[in-house]
Scaffold this motif. Sequence first.
Motif, PDB file in Angstrom:
ATOM      1  N   GLU A 848      37.264  38.964  39.244  1.00 37.88           N
ATOM      2  CA  GLU A 848      36.140  38.411  40.005  1.00 37.88           C
ATOM      3  C   GLU A 848      36.454  38.238  41.497  1.00 37.88           C
ATOM      4  OE1 GLU A 848      32.717  35.048  39.189  1.00 37.88           O
ATOM      5  OE2 GLU A 848      34.782  34.598  38.610  1.00 37.88           O
ATOM      6  N   TYR A 851      36.760  41.720  43.434  1.00 39.47           N
ATOM      7  CA  TYR A 851      35.481  42.354  43.765  1.00 39.47           C
ATOM      8  C   TYR A 851      34.758  41.585  44.870  1.00 39.47           C
ATOM      9  CZ  TYR A 851      35.666  45.574  39.785  1.00 39.47           C
ATOM     10  OH  TYR A 851      36.017  46.579  38.920  1.00 39.47           O
ATOM     11  N   ALA A 852      34.833  40.251  44.812  1.00 40.79           N
ATOM     12  CA  ALA A 852      34.111  39.421  45.788  1.00 40.79           C
ATOM     13  C   ALA A 852      34.645  39.612  47.199  1.00 40.79           C
ATOM     14  CB  ALA A 852      34.203  37.952  45.380  1.00 40.79           C
ATOM     15  N   PRO A 857      31.990  47.072  50.236  1.00 40.70           N
ATOM     16  CA  PRO A 857      31.940  47.714  48.915  1.00 40.70           C
ATOM     17  C   PRO A 857      30.873  48.801  48.867  1.00 40.70           C
ATOM     18  CG  PRO A 857      30.912  45.536  48.863  1.00 40.70           C
ATOM     19  CD  PRO A 857      31.582  45.664  50.195  1.00 40.70           C
ATOM     20  N   ASP A 861      31.404  50.288  43.697  1.00 40.96           N
ATOM     21  CA  ASP A 861      32.045  48.973  43.682  1.00 40.96           C
ATOM     22  C   ASP A 861      31.046  47.883  43.296  1.00 40.96           C
ATOM     23  OD1 ASP A 861      34.462  50.079  44.572  1.00 40.96           O
ATOM     24  OD2 ASP A 861      33.911  49.837  46.680  1.00 40.96           O
ATOM     25  N   ARG A 862      29.846  47.959  43.847  1.00 44.86           N
ATOM     26  CA  ARG A 862      28.832  46.945  43.525  1.00 44.86           C
ATOM     27  C   ARG A 862      28.439  47.017  42.049  1.00 44.86           C
ATOM     28  NH1 ARG A 862      26.915  48.393  48.745  1.00 44.86           N
ATOM     29  NH2 ARG A 862      25.412  49.863  47.869  1.00 44.86           N
ATOM     30  N   ARG A 865      31.187  45.457  40.076  1.00 45.62           N
ATOM     31  CA  ARG A 865      31.146  43.991  40.175  1.00 45.62           C
ATOM     32  C   ARG A 865      30.052  43.424  39.259  1.00 45.62           C
ATOM     33  NH1 ARG A 865      30.050  40.102  45.491  1.00 45.62           N
ATOM     34  NH2 ARG A 865      30.665  38.168  44.424  1.00 45.62           N
ATOM     35  N   ASN A 868      31.389  43.404  35.770  1.00 45.99           N
ATOM     36  CA  ASN A 868      32.337  42.313  35.519  1.00 45.99           C
ATOM     37  C   ASN A 868      31.612  40.974  35.373  1.00 45.99           C
ATOM     38  OD1 ASN A 868      35.249  41.639  35.294  1.00 45.99           O
ATOM     39  ND2 ASN A 868      34.766  40.306  37.026  1.00 45.99           N
ATOM     40  N   SER A 869      30.598  40.755  36.201  1.00 43.20           N
ATOM     41  CA  SER A 869      29.814  39.516  36.063  1.00 43.20           C
ATOM     42  C   SER A 869      29.075  39.490  34.733  1.00 43.20           C
ATOM     43  CB  SER A 869      28.821  39.400  37.220  1.00 43.20           C
ATOM     44  OG  SER A 869      29.493  39.177  38.432  1.00 43.20           O
ATOM     45  N   LEU A 895      23.378  40.528  41.598  1.00 37.52           N
ATOM     46  CA  LEU A 895      24.207  41.702  41.906  1.00 37.52           C
ATOM     47  C   LEU A 895      23.503  42.988  41.485  1.00 37.52           C
ATOM     48  CD1 LEU A 895      27.665  40.298  40.742  1.00 37.52           C
ATOM     49  CD2 LEU A 895      26.974  40.765  43.096  1.00 37.52           C
TER      50      LEU A 895
END
Length: 981
Positions: A848, A851-852, A857, A861-862, A865, A868-869, A895
């Motif tokens: 987390e 990525y943040a 990004p 990449d987005r 992320r 992952n969220s 996101l």
Amino acid sequence: MTYGYNAKFQNFTGHQDLRDIALKLLTELIDVRQTQEEIDRPIVFICHSLGGIVAKKALLIKSTNECSRVQSAVYGIIFLATPHTGSSVATVGKIIANIISACSPMFPAKALISKLKPNSQALYEVTQDFIILTPKLKLVSLYEMEMTGPIFLRRLIVDRQSALLNLPNEVSIGQNADHRGIARFYSQDDPNLRPIVSRLIKFQRDLEGHSREEEISIEVTALTGGCGKTQLAVQYAYRNILYYKSAVIFINASSTETITTDFSRVAESMGLQPKVNGTNTLKSWLSAPNNRHWLLIFDNADELAAVCLSKYYPKAGWGHIIVTSRDQSAIGYVSQDGTSLERLTVSDAVSALLDKVQVRKPDQADREHGKEVAELLGCLPLAIDQAAAYMRTRQRGMSDYLRLYKTKQQELLRFQPRLSDYDRTVLTAWDVNFRQVESESMNASKLLLVLCFLDPAMISENLLLRSCTPQQRWSHSGEVIEISAEDAGVDSQIIQLVTNEILLDEAIERLLSFSLVQRNVDTKKMRSLSVHPLVQFSALQRVNKSEQEGLRCQAILMVSHAFPEDSYLDKNFGNEGREQLPHVLRVIKEYQKLIQPPREVEDALSQLLFSASNFSSAPWKKSCLKLLKSLSGAKDDSYLAAWIAQLDSRLLRLHNHIEQSQTVLEEFVQNQILSLHDKEISQYPRWNSLRGQLMLSYSENLIQSYRYEDARQELLRWEPLNKDTPSTLESLTELSRDTKLGRLFYEQGKFSEALERFERVISLSQTKLELSKTGQNMSNLRCMADTYCELGRGHEIVRRLEIELEDLTQRNIPETAKMSMSLRLCLVEVYLCVNDPTTARPIAKSLEPIYANMEEPNHRDRTARFRNSAHLARIAHMQGNWQEALDCWTKALALAEDCKWTNDFFLQIARLSLATAQIELGERDKGLRKRDAARARLNAVPNQYWITGLGTYWYDIVKERLAAQEAHYQSYGDESSRLEC
């Protein structure tokens, strides 16, 4: 004896509890030392971690005469990863909190950690008070060099800076152990036990020969000019003036003449009335038993071969001697004990600068400008002092200094204030050393000049060797060949110097003797050098513009030759590339200074930029592309044009500009492929392979536009020039094409066909093409793992992924590397597939913040992320933590909206999942409205499969949960809440 204490950390930082523990230690020592022989016996403490703080506190307590006798008997302390200090009280608190976390990783005690912030004052003050006692103690500080903790949360608990007191009489030793292992030894032959035993044996021998005050303690301080060696010695003398009651004597040791002169001058000033020889007179006075507490400082002892310091030592068994020298071999030659000074940290340099320019209440802008000035000057104390003096005397601000430095660097570095702690300017600090190197060793001089055009922080011997030895490259035939360094344009004299171990060692030794370079050991135990940036600048002032131009070209050619071309040619592509990337950045800057770059330099830099564009962030890739375009100019270079098109289209696609990416490729086909002037090039397998790579890029755009049939036809259109015996490079392209065909099956929900394709690709890559450790094979493995999950067979692949992740860790692949992040993201999905959210959670949590904190990004990449969220939301969902699930789904939705997908299928799955959490939390009306809206939209868009599991088995879980909620409300007769499944 051994001493333990109740290590309840919530009490440990309290001042009174620490005193009780320390007093108990003294009491137990009194109890076991009964006879006179035992009372007279010297004591050596060996302390691990916080035990070192207990020992220091025990020596500071004012108590009974019995306790004082024990304190006086302490001869030395061996610290094992003790957190001595940081730059502030808060730093100490953070280190102690790390220790707590390491000792209790499952229960980090957040409340306790918050208490440490105020209570750390006591620990901080213990170290500050303890320093006063150190001149009479033998100190050894061992620090950990391996990280502690679970594989995804590893860190240094007490780093080197915190584990050292940085005192002249302190011996520092790095240990290949983590925080717990530094005090655990597996056998008598354990390498980590050896330094402790050897120091204890040395202590014993010293004590057997004479008492503690019956020997002269000699300490050496070494590093480059301008780093504050003299000021450190003076500061030490000032702080310990009460201990040195007899005398503090400062001698200029730059030559025999200056030593003799200073000895006579000091003898006269002390009223000793030297009759013939002032040196012998002063030595006799220092050797007298009634003059035991003295400090003798030999400053600037740089010519150790010409000046024999030992003949100036008093013939006595007491007193302390400090030797400052630029020659790093002084540690071991003059004395076994010593410190090689490190340059100031950036924060310390900024603090010193702000203090000297008298900025009493600095704001954020002051600190940012101060940081920029400090970094420009390499945190060199001499440069910081003189920059501050310039700003004070000329009434200039830091922004003015920064502006002037860009155009008037030489003038600023020559500035010398009337009042200063230093007697030289930055540019003159090394003049004598440069002249001696030039006259004594042309090899050393040549090496230094080459190093001046590389990144100063970490110049590994591996980089130098790669730049001067043959490296593998692709030929026109698509096969691997070796290119010698000489064929790559590297100067034959440099090659001879670097490849001859004896000559290279002699040159490095000479540079080390003047501290013009420093030697380090990196994480792979490879030798490496660092050069202060101001040494680089000053050395180049002695070389004319023409020579500088030639050396710049050599640096570019060397780094270009050393840099790995791809993961097939260099199996350690990732680590090698990351290690050398700072040098790529440096030679790009040097290229921009060239007046007329030779064609061979431009060609080498073009290949370097294309290979280096595989690393780092989006801004770096854009910079590579921009420079490649400028290099292409009016040159008719088909390969360069293809590299530019490939990189340009890839970057546009990564930022979700699919149409623009397609346009770039189509223009290349029109301008290069269809109008190819050099017909011969079309017969080269290497060129055909490059065409295939461009085709893969084109088909990827089609896939992301959901034009699956068009993509399939495009992929099948490309073939090797010779189907029966394709070249190695064409075989690699063919393998990539087959992977892409597998992706086509996968994204259409044809998982069995996709798995068959992926398994075939992996089998070929590991047997025929030996790609087992490459990024390409890792990507294929992730595709196969995703497919296993979709087929409900995640348990068959989980262990293989775990082994791959362990391998990445052993190969020192950073956790922030895309290869590592993608593999962990895949592994989390597999754990969720096999219903193991507990194991998945810490991995997803570790991803987390990475990525943040990504810089610029891209679209991929987005999307990662968001995945992952969504993983974290699913974990909370599966564990019944509904409030956490609601929060995570809310974040995942934000996101997802930022991703701007053309098809919002997965966005609606996230909304449906969030609705489920709302209903569980009693927000039924909200949940029903969101559910109905998501369901209506899902009925209107086609299913998508490119985010593993979300649109298949997770969608099924959500629908089952909604059905269960419906059944629950129906059982209470609430027919109006009926849910349609």
